[in-house]
Structure formats: structure tokens, C-alpha cells
Design a protein around this motif. Structure first.
Motif, PDB file in Angstrom:
ATOM      1  N   ILE A  29     -11.227  -4.719   7.594  1.00  0.00           N
ATOM      2  CA  ILE A  29     -10.418  -5.982   7.098  1.00  0.00           C
ATOM      3  C   ILE A  29     -11.327  -5.757   4.928  1.00  0.00           C
ATOM      4  O   ILE A  29      -9.956  -6.118   4.238  1.00  0.00           O
ATOM      5  CB  ILE A  29     -11.075  -7.647   7.079  1.00  0.00           C
ATOM      6  N   LYS A  30     -11.623  -5.677   5.116  1.00  0.00           N
ATOM      7  CA  LYS A  30     -12.440  -4.663   4.076  1.00  0.00           C
ATOM      8  C   LYS A  30     -11.796  -4.032   3.424  1.00  0.00           C
ATOM      9  O   LYS A  30     -11.281  -4.003   1.676  1.00  0.00           O
ATOM     10  CB  LYS A  30     -13.737  -4.490   3.522  1.00  0.00           C
ATOM     11  N   THR A  31     -11.165  -2.792   4.128  1.00  0.00           N
ATOM     12  CA  THR A  31     -10.665  -1.117   2.870  1.00  0.00           C
ATOM     13  C   THR A  31      -9.009  -2.409   3.043  1.00  0.00           C
ATOM     14  O   THR A  31      -8.277  -2.260   2.019  1.00  0.00           O
ATOM     15  CB  THR A  31     -10.468  -0.570   4.531  1.00  0.00           C
ATOM     16  N   ALA A  32      -8.541  -2.914   4.109  1.00  0.00           N
ATOM     17  CA  ALA A  32      -6.646  -4.038   3.838  1.00  0.00           C
ATOM     18  C   ALA A  32      -7.055  -4.934   3.380  1.00  0.00           C
ATOM     19  O   ALA A  32      -6.224  -4.739   1.970  1.00  0.00           O
ATOM     20  CB  ALA A  32      -6.884  -4.683   5.162  1.00  0.00           C
ATOM     21  N   ILE A  59      -4.450  -4.078  -0.991  1.00  0.00           N
ATOM     22  CA  ILE A  59      -3.896  -5.617  -0.470  1.00  0.00           C
ATOM     23  C   ILE A  59      -4.287  -5.939  -2.678  1.00  0.00           C
ATOM     24  O   ILE A  59      -3.176  -6.130  -3.167  1.00  0.00           O
ATOM     25  CB  ILE A  59      -3.813  -7.127  -0.355  1.00  0.00           C
ATOM     26  N   ALA A  60      -5.469  -6.275  -3.307  1.00  0.00           N
ATOM     27  CA  ALA A  60      -5.673  -6.336  -4.165  1.00  0.00           C
ATOM     28  C   ALA A  60      -5.139  -4.977  -5.085  1.00  0.00           C
ATOM     29  O   ALA A  60      -4.290  -5.545  -6.136  1.00  0.00           O
ATOM     30  CB  ALA A  60      -7.385  -6.444  -4.293  1.00  0.00           C
ATOM     31  N   ARG A  61      -4.810  -3.856  -4.514  1.00  0.00           N
ATOM     32  CA  ARG A  61      -4.152  -2.988  -5.777  1.00  0.00           C
ATOM     33  C   ARG A  61      -3.240  -2.797  -5.838  1.00  0.00           C
ATOM     34  O   ARG A  61      -2.079  -2.333  -6.173  1.00  0.00           O
ATOM     35  CB  ARG A  61      -4.993  -1.795  -4.740  1.00  0.00           C
ATOM     36  N   LEU A  99       2.701  -3.903  -8.291  1.00  0.00           N
ATOM     37  CA  LEU A  99       3.853  -5.263  -8.652  1.00  0.00           C
ATOM     38  C   LEU A  99       3.501  -5.748 -10.475  1.00  0.00           C
ATOM     39  O   LEU A  99       5.026  -5.635 -11.039  1.00  0.00           O
ATOM     40  CB  LEU A  99       3.425  -6.302  -7.557  1.00  0.00           C
ATOM     41  N   ASP A 100       2.703  -5.227 -11.176  1.00  0.00           N
ATOM     42  CA  ASP A 100       3.072  -6.092 -12.662  1.00  0.00           C
ATOM     43  C   ASP A 100       3.025  -4.880 -13.221  1.00  0.00           C
ATOM     44  O   ASP A 100       3.815  -4.750 -14.412  1.00  0.00           O
ATOM     45  CB  ASP A 100       1.536  -6.067 -13.061  1.00  0.00           C
ATOM     46  N   LEU A 129       6.041  -1.546  -2.300  1.00  0.00           N
ATOM     47  CA  LEU A 129       5.142  -2.713  -2.983  1.00  0.00           C
ATOM     48  C   LEU A 129       4.789  -3.593  -1.558  1.00  0.00           C
ATOM     49  O   LEU A 129       3.528  -4.323  -0.970  1.00  0.00           O
ATOM     50  CB  LEU A 129       4.475  -2.616  -4.068  1.00  0.00           C
ATOM     51  N   ASN A 130       5.338  -4.785  -1.671  1.00  0.00           N
ATOM     52  CA  ASN A 130       5.461  -6.036  -0.939  1.00  0.00           C
ATOM     53  C   ASN A 130       5.785  -5.902   0.500  1.00  0.00           C
ATOM     54  O   ASN A 130       4.723  -6.482   1.450  1.00  0.00           O
ATOM     55  CB  ASN A 130       6.612  -6.845  -1.399  1.00  0.00           C
ATOM     56  N   LYS A 131       6.207  -4.525   0.974  1.00  0.00           N
ATOM     57  CA  LYS A 131       6.330  -4.047   2.432  1.00  0.00           C
ATOM     58  C   LYS A 131       4.913  -4.076   3.070  1.00  0.00           C
ATOM     59  O   LYS A 131       4.373  -4.196   3.517  1.00  0.00           O
ATOM     60  CB  LYS A 131       6.657  -3.131   3.170  1.00  0.00           C
ATOM     61  N   GLU A 132       4.197  -2.539   2.195  1.00  0.00           N
ATOM     62  CA  GLU A 132       2.688  -2.976   2.197  1.00  0.00           C
ATOM     63  C   GLU A 132       1.497  -3.629   1.773  1.00  0.00           C
ATOM     64  O   GLU A 132       0.796  -3.957   2.391  1.00  0.00           O
ATOM     65  CB  GLU A 132       2.370  -1.850   0.576  1.00  0.00           C
ATOM     66  N   ILE A 133       1.629  -5.020   1.323  1.00  0.00           N
ATOM     67  CA  ILE A 133       0.749  -5.794   1.012  1.00  0.00           C
ATOM     68  C   ILE A 133       1.288  -7.231   2.480  1.00  0.00           C
ATOM     69  O   ILE A 133       0.045  -7.117   2.838  1.00  0.00           O
ATOM     70  CB  ILE A 133       1.506  -7.166   0.176  1.00  0.00           C
ATOM     71  N   GLU A 134       2.878  -6.859   2.517  1.00  0.00           N
ATOM     72  CA  GLU A 134       2.895  -7.133   3.982  1.00  0.00           C
ATOM     73  C   GLU A 134       1.846  -7.019   4.917  1.00  0.00           C
ATOM     74  O   GLU A 134       1.373  -7.800   6.374  1.00  0.00           O
ATOM     75  CB  GLU A 134       3.826  -7.781   4.225  1.00  0.00           C
TER      76      GLU A 134
END
Length: 290
Positions: free
Chosen positions: A78-81, A85-87, A92-93, A104-109
Motif C-alpha cells: 500500500i505504501k509503495t502504491a 500515485i503521488a509521483r 500530470l503537471d 498517467l491517469n490509468k496508472e493512478i487508477e
């Protein structure tokens, strides 16, 4: 030095005597075992149950340790995920086109789903741990209860064994000595019959013209053969070896023969005399009238 007698060379009468003495000794040992009753089996059952519960507790404790380690590993996932997500959100910016944005959105999802999956597995593991701990607590309580019962049963059994140990050892020594006086073939047959019989009797004496084991009638000729002691005879119904009571050292009281009843005959004679007297009186009446 006295010559050792071969049991096979002994006369049949002596073989049967030795065999019946062995049966009597073994029956005494059986009585001692009966005195102990079901205690040895109860003690064994309690020991097996306690041992099984301990094994079960050890397995459940191992499960708890494994599940706890799995929960820790899932927290790391969970910590790694969450770090991923934060990265990805920072990236995205700096996207230059829609393709990178969608990727990137797919990876975040995907990472968010991974976090949800790991949290679900953690909850399931925690629930299983609670169940295992509850089971361990319940099993521990049962072990304490069974251990108390086991201690009491063992003490009771030890008391009975202490009381009968000397007598049983003496009887066992006697049975071993008697076995040396019986030829192996006959001894093996006797033990086989005794093992298959419900009451542990391999040799019995004749009672009221019947087998002392199964109580089936024995023909007169067969009874005569038994009294002759010329050969070993077995019951044709139950297979037990048969001996006559005299050889077994048992005194059988003969039934008392009832004397014939004479009262009935006497009463019949009295009735006959009364009938004769009455007939004579009736015959004398007409003569008097004439």
C-alpha cells in the motif's frame, strides 16, 4: 539332573489339566482388568484429545504469525502504491499531450485499485486472526478442563493398578510357567479360540450335558469321549475345547430325584372303598323292606 519333559509327550489328560489351569489363571487376570473397567481407555482418550488440541493450537498460532506477516507485507505494498500515485500526480503537471495524460491517469487508477485490494485483504486477514485467536482461547479452556479430568482419572487408575499390581504380576508369572507345559500347537489354538470368544474362555467344562461356553447340548457319545480323555475335543458349535468337570476339579451336584407322590393313590383307594360301601348299603335296603 531331571530330564526335561516334552509337552507334546504328555498324556491328553495332563495336557487338558494344564490348559484348564492356564485358563483359570488368565481368567483371574481378566477379572483384574475388569476391575479397572474403562479407565485405561478413558485416560488414553483424554490424552489423545489434549494432544490433538495442543497440535491444533500450535497450527492456529502459526497461522496467526503468517497472517500478521502478510498484513505487514500488504501495508508495504500500500505504501509503495501510494508513493507511485503521488509521483504520477506530480507528472500530470508536466504532460505534453493527451496520450501521456491518459496513461498517467490509468496508472493512478491502477495503483488506487491496488491499495483497495490490499486493504480488503488486510481486513480479511485481521478477521481470520480474530477467529484464530478466539479458537485458541476456546481450545485452551477445553485443554484446562480436560487436563483436570485427566489428572483425576490417572490418579484413580494408579490407585487401582497399585492395589492389583502384585497380584497381576504373580498371575502372569504363573501363566508363563503353565505355557511352558503346553505344546506350542495346542497353545496357539487355545489362544486363537480365546481371542475370538467374547468372554475370553478357550476351554470349558461340560455343564448339564451342554457346552459351558455356548450352552449348546452335547450328544451322549461325545460326552463319553470327553470323559475318556483320549483326545482333545472341541465344541462343534463355538469351537471351545471341552473337558469333563472332574478333570477341571469342579464338583457338579446331581439333581435330587423326586419321590413318587403316594397321596393321590391313597385318596383313590379311599374313594373306591367309599363307593363299595355305598353300593352295599343300597343293596341291603330292598331286603329289609321285604
Amino acid at each position: 539332573m531331571a530330564k526335561k519333559i516334552d509337552p507334546a509327550e504328555l498324556p491328553v489328560e495332563q495336557k487338558l489339566k494344564n490348559l484348564y489351569q492356564l485358563q483359570t489363571t488368565l481368567s483371574e487376570i481378566d477379572k483384574i482388568k475388569t476391575l479397572r473397567g474403562e479407565l485405561p481407555l478413558e485416560v488414553q482418550d483424554l490424552e489423545d484429545e489434549v494432544e490433538g488440541l495442543k497440535t491444533r493450537i500450535n497450527k492456529q498460532e502459526e497461522d496467526v504469525e503468517t497472517l500478521t506477516a502478510d498484513i505487514a507485507a500488504k501495508h508495504e505494498k500500500i505504501k509503495t502504491a501510494q508513493e507511485a500515485i503521488a509521483r504520477y500526480k506530480q507528472q500530470l503537471d508536466a504532460v505534453k499531450n493527451n496520450r501521456e495524460f491518459d496513461m498517467l491517469n490509468k496508472e493512478i487508477e491502477f495503483q488506487e485499485l491496488e491499495v483497495q485490494l490490499q486493504e480488503k485483504k488486510i481486513n480479511e486477514a485481521k478477521k481470520t486472526i480474530e477467529e484464530r485467536r478466539a479458537s485458541i482461547e476456546s481450545s485452551t479452556a477445553i485443554i484446562n478442563e480436560r487436563t483436570e479430568d485427566l489428572t483425576a482419572k490417572r490418579a484413580e487408575l494408579e490407585d487401582i493398578v497399585t492395589e492389583t499390581k502384585a497380584e497381576e504380576e504373580k498371575l502372569r508369572e504363573k501363566s508363563k510357567s503353565l505355557e511352558l507345559l503346553i505344546e506350542p500347537r495346542l497353545l496357539g489354538a487355545f489362544k486363537r479360540i480365546r481371542k475370538n470368544s467374547r468372554n475370553g474362555l478357550g476351554i470349558v467344562y461340560v455343564q448339564r450335558d451342554a457346552c459351558g461356553g455356548c450352552f449348546n447340548k452335547i450328544p451322549p457319545q461325545r460326552q463319553l469321549d470327553i470323559r475318556m480323555h483320549k483326545k482333545v475335543i472341541v465344541c462343534e458349535y463355538c469351537g471351545r475345547i471341552l473337558v469333563d468337570p472332574e478333570l477341571a476339579g469342579v464338583k457338579i451336584e446331581k439333581p435330587v430325584e423326586e419321590k413318587p407322590k403316594r397321596r393321590r393313590a391313597a385318596s383313590s383307594a379311599t374313594s373306591a372303598r367309599r363307593t363299595t360301601r355305598k353300593a352295599a348299603e343300597e343293596a341291603a335296603v330292598p331286603e329289609a323292606e321285604a
